[in-house]
Design a protein around this motif. Sequence first.
Motif, PDB file in Angstrom:
ATOM      1  N   SER A  30      44.056  45.270  27.748  1.00 22.91           N
ATOM      2  CA  SER A  30      44.456  44.092  28.269  1.00 22.91           C
ATOM      3  C   SER A  30      45.947  43.892  28.643  1.00 22.91           C
ATOM      4  O   SER A  30      46.635  44.644  27.927  1.00 22.91           O
ATOM      5  CB  SER A  30      43.945  43.024  27.275  1.00 22.91           C
ATOM      6  N   ASN A  31      46.334  42.822  29.276  1.00 18.35           N
ATOM      7  CA  ASN A  31      47.851  42.442  29.589  1.00 18.35           C
ATOM      8  C   ASN A  31      47.778  41.175  29.888  1.00 18.35           C
ATOM      9  O   ASN A  31      46.862  40.602  29.887  1.00 18.35           O
ATOM     10  CB  ASN A  31      48.354  43.507  30.716  1.00 18.35           C
ATOM     11  N   ARG A  33      48.461  39.822  32.574  1.00 20.17           N
ATOM     12  CA  ARG A  33      48.487  39.405  34.069  1.00 20.17           C
ATOM     13  C   ARG A  33      46.911  39.386  34.419  1.00 20.17           C
ATOM     14  O   ARG A  33      46.428  38.947  35.686  1.00 20.17           O
ATOM     15  CB  ARG A  33      49.147  40.229  34.983  1.00 20.17           C
ATOM     16  N   GLY A  34      45.938  39.785  33.446  1.00 21.44           N
ATOM     17  CA  GLY A  34      44.770  39.626  33.775  1.00 21.44           C
ATOM     18  C   GLY A  34      43.889  41.166  34.179  1.00 21.44           C
ATOM     19  O   GLY A  34      44.518  42.000  34.556  1.00 21.44           O
ATOM     20  N   GLU A  36      42.002  42.423  36.285  1.00 23.48           N
ATOM     21  CA  GLU A  36      41.939  42.729  37.726  1.00 23.48           C
ATOM     22  C   GLU A  36      43.249  43.676  37.978  1.00 23.48           C
ATOM     23  O   GLU A  36      42.946  44.569  38.810  1.00 23.48           O
ATOM     24  CB  GLU A  36      41.797  41.713  38.692  1.00 23.48           C
ATOM     25  N   THR A  37      44.310  43.453  37.231  1.00 18.19           N
ATOM     26  CA  THR A  37      45.567  44.236  37.433  1.00 18.19           C
ATOM     27  C   THR A  37      45.532  45.579  36.792  1.00 18.19           C
ATOM     28  O   THR A  37      46.293  46.357  37.029  1.00 18.19           O
ATOM     29  CB  THR A  37      46.541  43.375  37.143  1.00 18.19           C
ATOM     30  N   LEU A  38      44.382  45.922  36.024  1.00 20.78           N
ATOM     31  CA  LEU A  38      44.295  47.311  35.370  1.00 20.78           C
ATOM     32  C   LEU A  38      43.464  48.143  35.816  1.00 20.78           C
ATOM     33  O   LEU A  38      43.175  49.220  35.311  1.00 20.78           O
ATOM     34  CB  LEU A  38      43.908  46.940  33.684  1.00 20.78           C
ATOM     35  N   ASP A  40      43.206  50.235  38.417  1.00 22.83           N
ATOM     36  CA  ASP A  40      43.823  51.442  38.779  1.00 22.83           C
ATOM     37  C   ASP A  40      44.245  52.276  37.434  1.00 22.83           C
ATOM     38  O   ASP A  40      43.739  53.450  37.366  1.00 22.83           O
ATOM     39  CB  ASP A  40      45.273  51.533  39.435  1.00 22.83           C
ATOM     40  N   THR A  59      40.428  40.505  28.779  1.00 21.51           N
ATOM     41  CA  THR A  59      41.538  39.804  28.504  1.00 21.51           C
ATOM     42  C   THR A  59      41.888  40.101  27.164  1.00 21.51           C
ATOM     43  O   THR A  59      41.121  40.689  26.303  1.00 21.51           O
ATOM     44  CB  THR A  59      41.024  38.003  28.181  1.00 21.51           C
TER      45      THR A  59
END
Length: 218
Positions: A30-31, A33-34, A36-38, A40, A59
Amino acid sequence: MTTLGLIGAGHIGSALAQTALDAGWDVVISNSRGPETLADLVSELASRPSAGGAVRAGTAAEAAAAADLAVVTIPLRAIGQVPAEPLAGKVVIDTNNYYPQRDGQVAELDEGRMTSSELLQQHLSRSSVVKAFNHIAATQIVSARSAPGTEHRRAIVVAGDDEAAKQRVAAFIDAIGFDVVDLGSLADSWRIEPGTPGYGAEDDAEQLRAHLAAASRG
């Protein structure tokens, strides 16, 4: 399958995700920013032939809830955002370091009244925090791995107030390719903070113990 829950997907988080997957663990990463940003990063981690576990993004709360073993690897200034409730009763690895130029001045740390890991333990009062992986470059978490018994095998410190938690983290560290040196309590973890002899040194266990003993606070 055992799951590593990562709160933080930066250089250290990504490296620990890779090594855990290679050791056969599942990973939830998780990060801030959400998930979906992970996409890749998850695709890259999952596509490696050496990956023995499954990886997905979530999350921070989802990573914490899924974790059999959790990792907090975010800037110190953000530890108040770590979800405490889903980590209650769990072992949490703390990889963080205090960098005033990034985190702002923290009086308890500047005056030597606490360590950064004690601050995280204070926030996660129902978890067992263990300091580890704060003194090794992220790339070397991947490149410096070796089998048990390897001569001059790279060593990683653990520090914590719960002996069983330290043993659990030590077993994980050994499984992903490193020897372990028990530094003591979270209050002792200043011996491996930035500026100390062992911080960033490419030490085996004997060398690391010598560097820890040579550390001075100030």
